[in-house]
Design an enzyme around this catalytic site. Structure first.
Site, PDB file in Angstrom:
ATOM      1  N   PRO A  27       0.776 -79.273   8.080  1.00 51.32           N
ATOM      2  CA  PRO A  27       1.070 -79.033   9.743  1.00 51.32           C
ATOM      3  C   PRO A  27       2.400 -79.671   9.965  1.00 51.32           C
ATOM      4  CG  PRO A  27      -1.239 -79.602   9.204  1.00 51.32           C
ATOM      5  CD  PRO A  27      -0.468 -79.665   7.978  1.00 51.32           C
ATOM      6  N   CYS A  28       3.223 -79.178  10.772  1.00 52.95           N
ATOM      7  CA  CYS A  28       4.675 -79.667  10.682  1.00 52.95           C
ATOM      8  C   CYS A  28       5.074 -79.802  12.290  1.00 52.95           C
ATOM      9  CB  CYS A  28       5.350 -78.408  10.293  1.00 52.95           C
ATOM     10  SG  CYS A  28       4.861 -76.860  10.697  1.00 52.95           S
ATOM     11  N   SER A  29       4.271 -79.930  13.263  1.00 51.05           N
ATOM     12  CA  SER A  29       4.775 -79.810  14.669  1.00 51.05           C
ATOM     13  C   SER A  29       5.708 -80.930  14.929  1.00 51.05           C
ATOM     14  CB  SER A  29       3.538 -80.143  15.686  1.00 51.05           C
ATOM     15  OG  SER A  29       2.762 -81.197  15.360  1.00 51.05           O
ATOM     16  N   ASN A  87       7.390 -74.895   5.458  1.00 45.46           N
ATOM     17  CA  ASN A  87       7.525 -75.971   6.641  1.00 45.46           C
ATOM     18  C   ASN A  87       8.528 -75.477   7.600  1.00 45.46           C
ATOM     19  OD1 ASN A  87       6.860 -78.669   8.320  1.00 45.46           O
ATOM     20  ND2 ASN A  87       6.207 -79.216   6.214  1.00 45.46           N
TER      21      ASN A  87
END
Length: 341
Positions: A96-98, A148
């Site tokens: 997860p890359c937020s 990503n």
């Protein structure tokens, strides 16, 4: 039939290449479907979200599913894991890359814990890539593929990428970093993503070459049916009425009218243009009529199969959080062609 128009049952017709994949942060299985379309066998997955794991099991039937945080998986005793996991050809993952998104103030989020969806535990999102690398150390796959956001290779985030490359080197891998646009890979969507593709040094493989230049697919080519009308009583509708042909989002309209930057998450789709990135939380509107896009449109733009069973989960969320299967298929095909043949 266009490549983006397919069904899960089509996977049975694909010639198998006897290469095994294990997927981390699998979500609904976008990347897994890409590997399968390229002939790989996806033998299992790790997923933290119970709803996403339910979708994955329903649509993919993994032999070895692990519903748990990546931190728990990497601490499992080797003796208790299937032997197949220690001889996999590709370890796949999309941490997860937020916190690395180019939208918003990225640096202020680094080091903080975030719970980005119901049903998930609070995690330090910028640690997850290194948790994934701990799994690399544990399983020692031949190849590692990690996807990503583009924001990882811009600004001060480049220092974070340097740490990732250094960790790969410590583990005995040579890693290449690719910035790829799904729109050049047979996907009806402009979606730029970074791929870390690493090869184990003892295999003595040459650098991977990735060059994609397929013709763009416009929104009009995948558009379906009548969408839900935009509520005429809303500010969204009032702004939509003031659109111009060059506008890509309501943000363009708002900035022109007020000078303020807001509304860029409400995207305007035109028939003669390739759709912008399908984000899990954005609003997607048609430009020629006051309608939202259809769920079928989203499925097609993300190159999900038409018979995917979402089991009541939000279609846009599942698609927006996933790698487009056709995008991963093109990468997987080149990995097989250049490194396994």
């Amino acid at each position: 039939m266009p490549e983006w128009d397919w069904k899960l049952s089509d996977i049975r017709k694909v010639e198998k290449n006897n290469l095994n994949v294990f997927s981390c942060f699998s979500c609904g299985g976008g990347s897994s479907m890409g590997y399968k379309l390229a002939g790989y066998n996806v033998i299992g997955n790790v997923e933290i979200d119970p709803q996403m794991m339910e979708l994955y099991q329903e649509n993919h039937h993994p032999k070895y599913p692990f519903l748990m945080p990546i931190q728990e998986f990497k601490e499992l005793q080797d003796e208790g894991l299937p032997k197949e996991l220690f001889d996999i050809d590709v370890l796949d993952g999309s941490p997860p890359c937020s916190v690395f998104s180019i939208a918003g103030k990225r640096d202020e989020k680094w080091g903080d814990a975030f719970k980005f969806r119901e049903g998930q535990v609070v995690q330090n999102l910028d640690d997850l890539f290194f948790d994934f690398l701990d799994v690399v150390e544990k399983l020692k796959p031949k190849i590692v593929v990690a996807e990503n956001v583009k924001g990882m290779i811009t600004g001060v985030a480049k220092g974070f990428v340097s740490l990732i490359i250094k960790r790969f080197q410590e583990l005995g891998y040579t890693v290449q970093v690719f910035l790829l646009n799904a729109a050049t890979m047979g996907v009806p969507q402009k979606r730029e993503r970074v791929f870390f593709i690493a090869r184990r040094n003892d295999l003595k493989l040459k650098p991977l070459q990735l060059n994609f230049n397929e013709a763009p697919i416009t929104y009009g080519e995948v558009r379906t049916g009548k969408g839900k009308p935009i509520n005429p009583e809303t500010e969204t509708f009032r702004r939509w009425k003031r659109r111009r042909p060059s506008d890509r989002s309501l943000g363009d309209i708002t900035k022109r009218a007020t000078g303020k930057a807001s509304g860029f998450n409400t995207v305007l789709l035109q028939n003669n243009r390739v759709a912008n990135t399908i984000a899990s939380g954005s609003m997607l509107l048609r430009t020629d009529v006051a309608e939202h896009v259809t769920k079928e449109d989203i499925i097609r733009m993300q190159t999900f199969p038409s018979d995917y069973d979402f089991k009541g989960a939000p279609v846009q969320y599942v698609c927006g959080m996933s790698v487009p299967p056709v995008m991963m298929k093109k990468i997987a095909e080149q990995i097989q062609l250049q490194w396994f043949k």
